[in-house]
Design a protein around this motif. Structure first.
Motif, PDB file in Angstrom:
ATOM      1  N   ALA A  10       0.577  -1.492  -0.274  1.00 61.39           N
ATOM      2  CA  ALA A  10      -0.205  -0.142  -0.213  1.00 61.39           C
ATOM      3  C   ALA A  10       1.012   1.336   0.339  1.00 61.39           C
ATOM      4  N   ASP A  11       1.877   1.093   0.571  1.00 62.42           N
ATOM      5  CA  ASP A  11       2.551   2.402   1.250  1.00 62.42           C
ATOM      6  C   ASP A  11       3.450   2.649  -0.390  1.00 62.42           C
ATOM      7  N   VAL A  12       3.754   1.394  -1.459  1.00 63.05           N
ATOM      8  CA  VAL A  12       4.519   1.971  -2.453  1.00 63.05           C
ATOM      9  C   VAL A  12       3.751   2.024  -3.471  1.00 63.05           C
ATOM     10  N   ARG A  13       2.132   1.630  -3.154  1.00 63.45           N
ATOM     11  CA  ARG A  13       0.907   2.299  -4.555  1.00 63.45           C
ATOM     12  C   ARG A  13       1.075   3.908  -4.145  1.00 63.45           C
ATOM     13  N   LYS A  14       0.670   4.078  -3.290  1.00 63.86           N
ATOM     14  CA  LYS A  14       1.186   5.863  -2.458  1.00 63.86           C
ATOM     15  C   LYS A  14       1.610   6.173  -3.654  1.00 63.86           C
ATOM     16  N   ARG A  15       3.091   5.947  -3.463  1.00 62.89           N
ATOM     17  CA  ARG A  15       4.581   6.534  -3.801  1.00 62.89           C
ATOM     18  C   ARG A  15       4.269   6.677  -5.429  1.00 62.89           C
ATOM     19  N   MET A  16       3.619   5.541  -5.968  1.00 61.31           N
ATOM     20  CA  MET A  16       3.495   5.284  -7.462  1.00 61.31           C
ATOM     21  C   MET A  16       2.404   6.521  -7.557  1.00 61.31           C
ATOM     22  N   SER A  17       1.623   6.434  -6.721  1.00 63.02           N
ATOM     23  CA  SER A  17       0.282   7.422  -7.275  1.00 63.02           C
ATOM     24  C   SER A  17       0.583   8.713  -7.342  1.00 63.02           C
ATOM     25  N   PRO A  18      -0.272   9.711  -8.306  1.00 62.36           N
ATOM     26  CA  PRO A  18      -0.420  10.448  -8.111  1.00 62.36           C
ATOM     27  C   PRO A  18      -0.992  11.112  -6.309  1.00 62.36           C
ATOM     28  N   PRO A  19      -0.450  12.744  -6.397  1.00 63.74           N
ATOM     29  CA  PRO A  19      -0.115  13.563  -6.367  1.00 63.74           C
ATOM     30  C   PRO A  19       1.551  13.099  -6.061  1.00 63.74           C
ATOM     31  N   ASN A  20       2.229  12.100  -6.061  1.00 65.80           N
ATOM     32  CA  ASN A  20       3.403  11.609  -5.383  1.00 65.80           C
ATOM     33  C   ASN A  20       4.480  11.098  -6.223  1.00 65.80           C
ATOM     34  N   ARG A  21       3.884   9.860  -7.827  1.00 65.09           N
ATOM     35  CA  ARG A  21       4.144   9.715  -8.544  1.00 65.09           C
ATOM     36  C   ARG A  21       6.238   9.450  -8.656  1.00 65.09           C
ATOM     37  N   GLN A  22       6.115   9.064  -7.388  1.00 64.89           N
ATOM     38  CA  GLN A  22       7.918   8.444  -7.354  1.00 64.89           C
ATOM     39  C   GLN A  22       8.357   7.832  -8.559  1.00 64.89           C
ATOM     40  N   ASP A  23       9.748   7.517  -9.382  1.00 63.38           N
ATOM     41  CA  ASP A  23       9.522   6.623  -9.923  1.00 63.38           C
ATOM     42  C   ASP A  23      10.612   5.418  -9.381  1.00 63.38           C
ATOM     43  N   VAL A  24       9.683   4.242  -9.978  1.00 59.89           N
ATOM     44  CA  VAL A  24      10.036   2.964  -9.720  1.00 59.89           C
ATOM     45  C   VAL A  24      11.665   2.804  -9.451  1.00 59.89           C
ATOM     46  N   PRO A  25      12.728   3.367 -10.145  1.00 60.67           N
ATOM     47  CA  PRO A  25      14.146   2.730  -9.245  1.00 60.67           C
ATOM     48  C   PRO A  25      14.569   4.019  -7.905  1.00 60.67           C
TER      49      PRO A  25
END
Length: 84
Positions: A10-25
């Motif tokens: 869930a933390d990873v999904r939040k980081r990937m989702s808007p407005p965070n949009r952190q990249d995978v690397p």
């Protein structure tokens, strides 16, 4: 193979989702989760219809499916949800 808790996912999904949009690397470096695992999770979430761009691209760089999903999901949001 390491099994990750639902809380970590869930933390990873939040980081990937808007407005965070952190990249995978970046997420991989910060959390120590292999990139292929993160890409697989992202792929699964997208198949479920979730918006997880995992990219720092601006909205103009999103694909049509991501844009459509956001349009479909946002009408039910209240003011607080829309502001975050």
């Amino acid at each position: 193979m390491t099994a990750y808790s639902l809380a970590v996912q869930a933390d990873v999904r939040k980081r990937m989702s808007p407005p965070n949009r952190q990249d995978v690397p970046q997420i991989s470096r910060e959390l120590g989760i292999h990139r292929s695992t993160l890409y697989q999770w992202r792929s699964n979430w997208r198949l479920q219809g979730e918006v997880v761009s995992a990219s720092e691209k601006q909205l103009e760089g999103w694909n049509a499916a991501d844009k459509f999903t956001v349009v479909v999901e946002t009408p039910g949001f209240n003011a607080t949800e829309l502001s975050s």
